[in-house]
Write a protein that holds these residues in place. Structure first.
Motif, PDB file in Angstrom:
ATOM      1  N   VAL A 119       0.796  -1.140  -0.143  1.00 25.33           N
ATOM      2  CA  VAL A 119       0.018  -0.046   0.087  1.00 25.33           C
ATOM      3  C   VAL A 119       1.034   1.243   0.136  1.00 25.33           C
ATOM      4  O   VAL A 119       1.844   1.245   0.859  1.00 25.33           O
ATOM      5  CB  VAL A 119      -0.919  -0.001   1.055  1.00 25.33           C
ATOM      6  N   SER A 120       0.509   2.157  -0.974  1.00 24.57           N
ATOM      7  CA  SER A 120       1.570   3.536  -1.112  1.00 24.57           C
ATOM      8  C   SER A 120       0.862   4.511  -0.155  1.00 24.57           C
ATOM      9  O   SER A 120      -0.246   4.962  -0.634  1.00 24.57           O
ATOM     10  CB  SER A 120       1.413   3.671  -2.571  1.00 24.57           C
ATOM     11  N   TRP A 121       1.314   4.996   0.748  1.00 24.88           N
ATOM     12  CA  TRP A 121       0.963   5.691   1.676  1.00 24.88           C
ATOM     13  C   TRP A 121       1.393   7.024   1.214  1.00 24.88           C
ATOM     14  O   TRP A 121       0.931   8.210   1.713  1.00 24.88           O
ATOM     15  CB  TRP A 121       1.538   5.607   3.219  1.00 24.88           C
ATOM     16  N   ASN A 122       2.413   7.127   0.240  1.00 22.98           N
ATOM     17  CA  ASN A 122       2.845   8.594  -0.226  1.00 22.98           C
ATOM     18  C   ASN A 122       2.781   8.096  -1.802  1.00 22.98           C
ATOM     19  O   ASN A 122       3.890   8.125  -2.652  1.00 22.98           O
ATOM     20  CB  ASN A 122       4.190   8.619  -0.034  1.00 22.98           C
ATOM     21  N   PRO A 123       1.523   8.576  -2.346  1.00 20.21           N
ATOM     22  CA  PRO A 123       1.337   7.935  -3.812  1.00 20.21           C
ATOM     23  C   PRO A 123       1.759   9.101  -4.815  1.00 20.21           C
ATOM     24  O   PRO A 123       2.195  10.205  -4.200  1.00 20.21           O
ATOM     25  CB  PRO A 123      -0.115   7.945  -3.885  1.00 20.21           C
ATOM     26  N   PRO A 124       2.177   9.143  -6.079  1.00 21.76           N
ATOM     27  CA  PRO A 124       2.811   9.689  -7.013  1.00 21.76           C
ATOM     28  C   PRO A 124       1.643  11.058  -6.913  1.00 21.76           C
ATOM     29  O   PRO A 124       0.613  10.875  -6.767  1.00 21.76           O
ATOM     30  CB  PRO A 124       2.920   9.285  -7.997  1.00 21.76           C
ATOM     31  N   ARG A 125       2.419  12.206  -7.222  1.00 21.73           N
ATOM     32  CA  ARG A 125       1.555  13.343  -7.467  1.00 21.73           C
ATOM     33  C   ARG A 125       0.844  13.609  -8.742  1.00 21.73           C
ATOM     34  O   ARG A 125       1.092  12.878  -9.663  1.00 21.73           O
ATOM     35  CB  ARG A 125       2.463  14.372  -7.813  1.00 21.73           C
TER      36      ARG A 125
END
Length: 191
Positions: free
Chosen positions: A178-184
């Motif tokens: 799970v990406s907690w810092n997804p791409p902008r």
């Protein structure tokens, strides 16, 4: 006076009861059968499970500190082989390892002969899982743990294929990242 009121109430209550008994039933909300998916829409294994009854019947559903030492076919849980399944939209990759993480078998839908977009289907994942399971049984592996990573159409059918191939699955773990810092996100479109 009170007896007259009681009698009139009894008469009116009896009239109401008779009218309910003789009248047609009140139309309730109709059940829409069109909303239930057919069996061939990819929901064969999806069922609603009453967790309360399962928990009462099986108190040992969730792992405890002693779970690593439980025996499955004479082998402790921590020493069971692990089948890692990496599911994506384009392919499904199976890696069979021993308890230490040494790779024993690798199969993917592309290795089984599926090409292009057919590699990402649930049928390809199930076929590959059956072939991997038969090879694992030939090598003497009968009881395994399963780790699934990724989102794709072959998640459930891959596990079903392992069972159909003759393997006994003790536990299924979801290791999807799970990406907690997804791409902008992209900049907004100008109108």
């Amino acid at each position: 006076m009170l007896s007259a009121i009681r009698n009139s109430l009894k008469v009116s209550i009896n009239n109401v009861v008779r009218s309910f008994q003789t009248s047609t039933p009140v139309a309730t909300e109709k059940f829409d059968h069109k909303r239930i998916p057919a069996d061939d829409e990819g929901v064969q294994g999806e069922k609603i499970i009453d967790l309360d009854s399962v928990l009462k019947a099986k108190q040992e559903l969730f792992p405890t500190a002693e779970s690593d030492n439980l025996l499955f076919d004479g082998t402790p849980y921590k020493d069971l082989s692990v089948c890692n399944i990496r599911v994506s939209h384009n392919n499904t990759i199976f890696t069979m390892t021993d308890a230490a993480g040494v790779v024993k078998l690798i199969r993917s839908c592309g290795m089984e002969g599926f090409k292009n977009t057919k590699k990402g289907t649930n049928i390809a994942a199930q076929t590959t899982a059956i072939n991997l399971a038969t090879k694992a049984v030939d090598r003497g592996i009968r009881t395994i743990r399963v780790r699934v990573r990724g989102l794709g159409p072959g998640r459930l059918s891959a596990i079903k294929g392992l069972q159909m191939g003759g393997l006994q699955i003790v536990s299924v773990t979801d290791n999807t990242r799970v990406s907690w810092n997804p791409p902008r996100p992209r900049k907004a479109k100008r109108l």
